[in-house]
Structures are given as C-alpha cells and as structure tokens.
Design a protein around this motif. Sequence first.
Motif, PDB file in Angstrom:
ATOM      1  N   GLN A   2       0.834  -1.202   0.000  1.00  0.00           N
ATOM      2  CA  GLN A   2       0.000   0.000   0.000  1.00  0.00           C
ATOM      3  C   GLN A   2       0.865   1.248   0.000  1.00  0.00           C
ATOM      4  O   GLN A   2       0.577   2.201  -0.735  1.00  0.00           O
ATOM      5  CB  GLN A   2      -0.939   0.001   1.198  1.00  0.00           C
ATOM      6  CG  GLN A   2      -2.047  -1.016   1.093  1.00  0.00           C
ATOM      7  CD  GLN A   2      -2.961  -1.013   2.305  1.00  0.00           C
ATOM      8  OE1 GLN A   2      -2.701  -0.359   3.296  1.00  0.00           O
ATOM      9  NE2 GLN A   2      -4.043  -1.763   2.208  1.00  0.00           N
ATOM     10  N   ASP A   3       1.926   1.245   0.804  1.00  0.00           N
ATOM     11  CA  ASP A   3       2.822   2.395   0.852  1.00  0.00           C
ATOM     12  C   ASP A   3       3.525   2.609  -0.484  1.00  0.00           C
ATOM     13  O   ASP A   3       3.716   3.745  -0.920  1.00  0.00           O
ATOM     14  CB  ASP A   3       3.861   2.227   1.964  1.00  0.00           C
ATOM     15  CG  ASP A   3       3.256   2.272   3.359  1.00  0.00           C
ATOM     16  OD1 ASP A   3       2.131   2.795   3.498  1.00  0.00           O
ATOM     17  OD2 ASP A   3       3.902   1.776   4.296  1.00  0.00           O
ATOM     18  N   GLU A   4       3.905   1.526  -1.137  1.00  0.00           N
ATOM     19  CA  GLU A   4       4.565   1.636  -2.443  1.00  0.00           C
ATOM     20  C   GLU A   4       3.619   2.242  -3.472  1.00  0.00           C
ATOM     21  O   GLU A   4       4.011   3.123  -4.233  1.00  0.00           O
ATOM     22  CB  GLU A   4       5.058   0.272  -2.930  1.00  0.00           C
ATOM     23  CG  GLU A   4       6.340  -0.183  -2.272  1.00  0.00           C
ATOM     24  CD  GLU A   4       7.526   0.688  -2.645  1.00  0.00           C
ATOM     25  OE1 GLU A   4       7.932   0.705  -3.817  1.00  0.00           O
ATOM     26  OE2 GLU A   4       8.044   1.365  -1.745  1.00  0.00           O
ATOM     27  N   THR A   6       1.114   4.163  -2.928  1.00  0.00           N
ATOM     28  CA  THR A   6       0.949   5.568  -2.572  1.00  0.00           C
ATOM     29  C   THR A   6       2.145   6.361  -3.086  1.00  0.00           C
ATOM     30  O   THR A   6       1.992   7.443  -3.657  1.00  0.00           O
ATOM     31  CB  THR A   6       0.818   5.727  -1.042  1.00  0.00           C
ATOM     32  OG1 THR A   6      -0.324   4.981  -0.602  1.00  0.00           O
ATOM     33  CG2 THR A   6       0.655   7.178  -0.652  1.00  0.00           C
ATOM     34  N   ARG A   7       3.343   5.819  -2.916  1.00  0.00           N
ATOM     35  CA  ARG A   7       4.559   6.473  -3.415  1.00  0.00           C
ATOM     36  C   ARG A   7       4.532   6.586  -4.934  1.00  0.00           C
ATOM     37  O   ARG A   7       5.013   7.567  -5.502  1.00  0.00           O
ATOM     38  CB  ARG A   7       5.787   5.666  -2.977  1.00  0.00           C
ATOM     39  CG  ARG A   7       7.109   6.330  -3.286  1.00  0.00           C
ATOM     40  CD  ARG A   7       8.268   5.559  -2.672  1.00  0.00           C
ATOM     41  NE  ARG A   7       8.550   4.306  -3.341  1.00  0.00           N
ATOM     42  CZ  ARG A   7       9.331   4.196  -4.420  1.00  0.00           C
ATOM     43  NH1 ARG A   7       9.898   5.249  -4.946  1.00  0.00           N
ATOM     44  NH2 ARG A   7       9.544   3.012  -4.955  1.00  0.00           N
ATOM     45  N   GLY A   9       1.942   7.141  -6.605  1.00  0.00           N
ATOM     46  CA  GLY A   9       0.886   8.072  -6.965  1.00  0.00           C
ATOM     47  C   GLY A   9      -0.343   7.381  -7.527  1.00  0.00           C
ATOM     48  O   GLY A   9      -1.119   7.978  -8.269  1.00  0.00           O
ATOM     49  N   THR A  11      -3.939   4.913  -6.959  1.00  0.00           N
ATOM     50  CA  THR A  11      -5.050   4.785  -6.017  1.00  0.00           C
ATOM     51  C   THR A  11      -5.187   3.346  -5.522  1.00  0.00           C
ATOM     52  O   THR A  11      -4.567   2.427  -6.057  1.00  0.00           O
ATOM     53  CB  THR A  11      -6.373   5.191  -6.689  1.00  0.00           C
ATOM     54  OG1 THR A  11      -6.673   4.249  -7.731  1.00  0.00           O
ATOM     55  CG2 THR A  11      -6.296   6.599  -7.276  1.00  0.00           C
ATOM     56  N   ASN A  12      -6.043   3.172  -4.519  1.00  0.00           N
ATOM     57  CA  ASN A  12      -6.337   1.826  -4.003  1.00  0.00           C
ATOM     58  C   ASN A  12      -7.008   0.970  -5.079  1.00  0.00           C
ATOM     59  O   ASN A  12      -6.766  -0.236  -5.149  1.00  0.00           O
ATOM     60  CB  ASN A  12      -7.212   1.886  -2.759  1.00  0.00           C
ATOM     61  CG  ASN A  12      -6.415   2.216  -1.519  1.00  0.00           C
ATOM     62  OD1 ASN A  12      -5.227   1.924  -1.436  1.00  0.00           O
ATOM     63  ND2 ASN A  12      -7.069   2.835  -0.549  1.00  0.00           N
ATOM     64  N   ARG A  15      -4.323  -0.257  -7.290  1.00  0.00           N
ATOM     65  CA  ARG A  15      -3.545  -1.286  -6.591  1.00  0.00           C
ATOM     66  C   ARG A  15      -4.271  -2.628  -6.640  1.00  0.00           C
ATOM     67  O   ARG A  15      -3.680  -3.651  -6.973  1.00  0.00           O
ATOM     68  CB  ARG A  15      -3.303  -0.873  -5.132  1.00  0.00           C
ATOM     69  CG  ARG A  15      -2.557  -1.914  -4.312  1.00  0.00           C
ATOM     70  CD  ARG A  15      -2.320  -1.430  -2.885  1.00  0.00           C
ATOM     71  NE  ARG A  15      -3.536  -1.049  -2.194  1.00  0.00           N
ATOM     72  CZ  ARG A  15      -4.350  -1.887  -1.561  1.00  0.00           C
ATOM     73  NH1 ARG A  15      -4.094  -3.172  -1.531  1.00  0.00           N
ATOM     74  NH2 ARG A  15      -5.426  -1.446  -0.944  1.00  0.00           N
TER      75      ARG A  15
END
Length: 92
Positions: A2-4, A6-7, A9, A11-12, A15
């Motif tokens: 999840q952090d990756e 987000t990094r 740019g 969205t969920n 992902r």
Amino acid sequence: MQDEFTRFGLTNVQRKLTGVLQVIGGSGLLVGFLVPVLGLISSLGLTLLMILGFAVRLKIKDSFVQAAPSFIFILLNGYISYKIAQSLNIIT
C-alpha cells in the motif's frame, strides 16, 4: 505494498486492479500448459502490465536497480510470448 502504491501516486483501486490482473495472468500462464492460446494471451498481458509498471518507476524517477524487477519480468514474459507464438506457428 500500500505504501509503495501511494509512493507511485496510484489509487487503491489501481492497486487492487493490478493485483487481480497479476493473479489472472499467472493463472493463465499455468492454464497455458494445456491451452497455449491462453498462455500467449496471459504472457502478453503480463508483459504489458510490467511495461506499465516500469513506466511508473521511470516517471517517479526510481533508480534502474529499483525498476530492474519489472524490466526483468518484461523480458521474461516477452520471451514466453515469443516462444508460445512460435509453437503456435503465429511467427517463425
């Protein structure tokens, strides 16, 4: 992960879509042992997915070492696509 994402740019939804496509592609490669056309479609799809992943890595200016896994999977899935297409006499 999840952090990756987000990094990156992303969205969920992107992902989760990426994860689903990876599972479908991997499953398709396994089924491809019995139905080569599905293996070809799956390997082409995974190649495209990894090209997009590599492009995201370049966009956020990751080093080549950080982007290398996606590049290696581009080459691997591209080779698998080529060999399956060759066995199906799509290319020579």
